[in-house]
Design a protein around this motif. Sequence first.
Motif, short mmCIF file in Angstrom:
data_model
loop_
_atom_site.label_atom_id
_atom_site.label_comp_id
_atom_site.label_asym_id
_atom_site.label_seq_id
_atom_site.Cartn_x
_atom_site.Cartn_y
_atom_site.Cartn_z
N ASP A 56 23.07 30.73 -21.81
CA ASP A 56 22.40 31.34 -22.96
C ASP A 56 22.59 32.85 -22.96
O ASP A 56 23.43 33.39 -22.24
N SER A 114 19.68 35.16 -22.89
CA SER A 114 18.35 35.75 -22.74
C SER A 114 18.34 37.08 -22.00
O SER A 114 17.38 37.84 -22.10
N MET A 150 19.22 39.24 -28.17
CA MET A 150 17.88 38.70 -28.43
C MET A 150 17.29 39.30 -29.71
O MET A 150 16.74 38.59 -30.55
N CYS A 207 17.29 36.17 -32.08
CA CYS A 207 15.97 35.54 -31.98
C CYS A 207 14.99 36.32 -32.84
O CYS A 207 14.07 36.99 -32.35
N ALA A 223 14.87 38.67 -18.43
CA ALA A 223 14.99 37.23 -18.61
C ALA A 223 14.77 36.48 -17.31
O ALA A 223 15.25 36.90 -16.26
N SER A 239 14.21 30.03 -28.69
CA SER A 239 14.10 30.44 -27.29
C SER A 239 12.98 29.67 -26.63
O SER A 239 12.02 29.24 -27.29
N VAL A 269 11.06 35.36 -21.90
CA VAL A 269 11.87 34.22 -22.31
C VAL A 269 12.54 33.60 -21.09
O VAL A 269 13.14 34.31 -20.28
N THR A 315 17.39 31.04 -23.92
CA THR A 315 17.54 30.80 -25.35
C THR A 315 18.18 29.43 -25.53
O THR A 315 18.88 28.93 -24.65
N ASN A 352 23.60 25.49 -23.34
CA ASN A 352 22.96 26.52 -24.15
C ASN A 352 23.94 27.39 -24.94
O ASN A 352 23.53 28.31 -25.63
#
Length: 601
Positions: free
Chosen positions: A310, A312, A318, A322, A339, A365, A534, A537, A565
């Motif tokens: 991911d 994050s 982010m 997000c 993260a 997330s 988080v 994600t 992810n």
Amino acid sequence: MTAPKSTEVFSRIPIPFYTAVIVNPAEKGGREMAQISRRDFLKGSVATGMLGAVAATGLGCAPAQQTSSEALSETGTVADAAETSSWRVAPESVAEDAIVDETVADIVVIGAGHAGTATARSAAEKSGKSVVLLEALEEQYYTIIGNDIGHLNSQYLKDHGVPEVDPVEFFNDWMMRSQNAANPSLIMQYATRSGEAVDWFLEKVPAELLETMTISYWPRHENMLDEIAGQKFWTGTVQWGMGNEHNMTEVYQAIFASLAELPNLQLIFDRKGVYLEKDGDAVTGVVCVDAAGTYHRYRANEAVVLAAGDFSADKEMMTDLCVTANDCLQEGITEWHDAMGGKDGSGIKMGVWAGGRLEPRPLGSMNGDFAIPSMNPGVGIYLDEKGNRYCNEFFGDPTWTGKPAARIKQNVYYTLFDSKLKETCTYSVSGHTCFDPQEQNIANIAAQFDQGLANGAEGDGRGTYVAEDWDTLAQYMGIEGEAKENMMASIERYNELAKVGVDEDFGKDSRVLFTLDTPPFMGVVAGPDHVGGVMVTVGGLMTDKYCNVLGESLDPIPGLYAAGNCLGQRFGAAYFSPIPGVSIGSAITLGYTLGEHLAES
């Protein structure tokens, strides 16, 4: 297994040695988040919100396109140039004389996490094709995030008495939660084939590790709920690490050892993806860099799979992607934390640079757009900083219940329980970070009341206090003046509603609407660190039903696939969990089916 095995199915081409270094680390910062591990929680600690501390994850190599920012302008992924974030701009390609060697295989998988390992193993086992599995971390530093595998109808679950689940019912619940934004073909694969995939996964787990694996929420307490607030929940999580002597990293180390039995599969550690290479529209390989700054090329005759995790750990990504979670942050109060998983989004970046299209924003997330101000189940009462009740405390699992907490002023949250919690805690659901009402866990709650009384005004050091009356508890918790008056009025009103059995204020289900009138009383104080943290994600690149990455025109990009992810359209705009561990369970399942497709195609 840190170096490729010598086998005739691989072609290795030496290139003169030169040294080069890429320095482009994901920026990390922000305050550290106060958190409590789920293990501590299960031992009876109810003080904090972000349950489930996790180990740093193994980042897979992440590819990118060899061209510069021209690729971005050609794909048109951002309509307004002013919105273009720097992460969307591709780096320059590495000089040819800096690439020291080249390996050719049929399939190159980038990232040896849950999805990447499943994809590589499945493809290698089901065909004679050569497969290279690349992992960014050096072997001695390898760890993997998560210990839960959520799935349906494996033989393992059946053998342990877990009831079968209707895959269509599960599928429709999933699509409802995603607001029908998930890729229905992928979700149906998960619903119908996850049991098969997990049984296959467990085949490579040694007996001594299988013996310590447990099934969450099983045996199932008679008070547990199968449905609440329109959301359904099922038992189907196998796990390590939650009070067990072993964890998932050890499981993967054992699986990696078993991969040595496959002559057509190479696992290579210390290979961080830099960019993807293309021939026309088709993706044909990846250039990687190792810890020493040396570059290596891996060419794929058929497919490159992005399974590098991911984004994050990349705060710019982010903020850009997000959107909902970012908009929940409040200036001067909350901000992005470091993260938990620590992944830099390199796989998704490289996919975008190669022309891949991201699923529509906001990307989801795990945590971020919801806050967990105290333990779950939500059989107590949630109060804001002014002492007022502000939501239904049991609107499904915390991924939904916690959304109002992320949308009010985030200075401080309060949660109150009475001593009936020792019984009412059994009214739980099998969802993300929810309470598992096993005998020992219930006993831990009872012990915490006793310890809390002994602690007095000092509390447990993590925001939990216990007192014989509400006045004393308010004093311990620092609630005074108007906030205390509101707290007492909120408790009185809540008890009135509970006695009638109808929550006219926030619609809480009558099955979990219990009076708070039996001392001693427990209170939890949570601060702003419960927002902005988080774990991972869960959004990424759009694909077809075969996980073939789609370009901006929504046509498949030849040779490019996504898993785990890096794969978009699993959850839609927000994470949810009808079974704990569905992110890992779907990663393994869709990696398994992707490998099968690559083997057959």
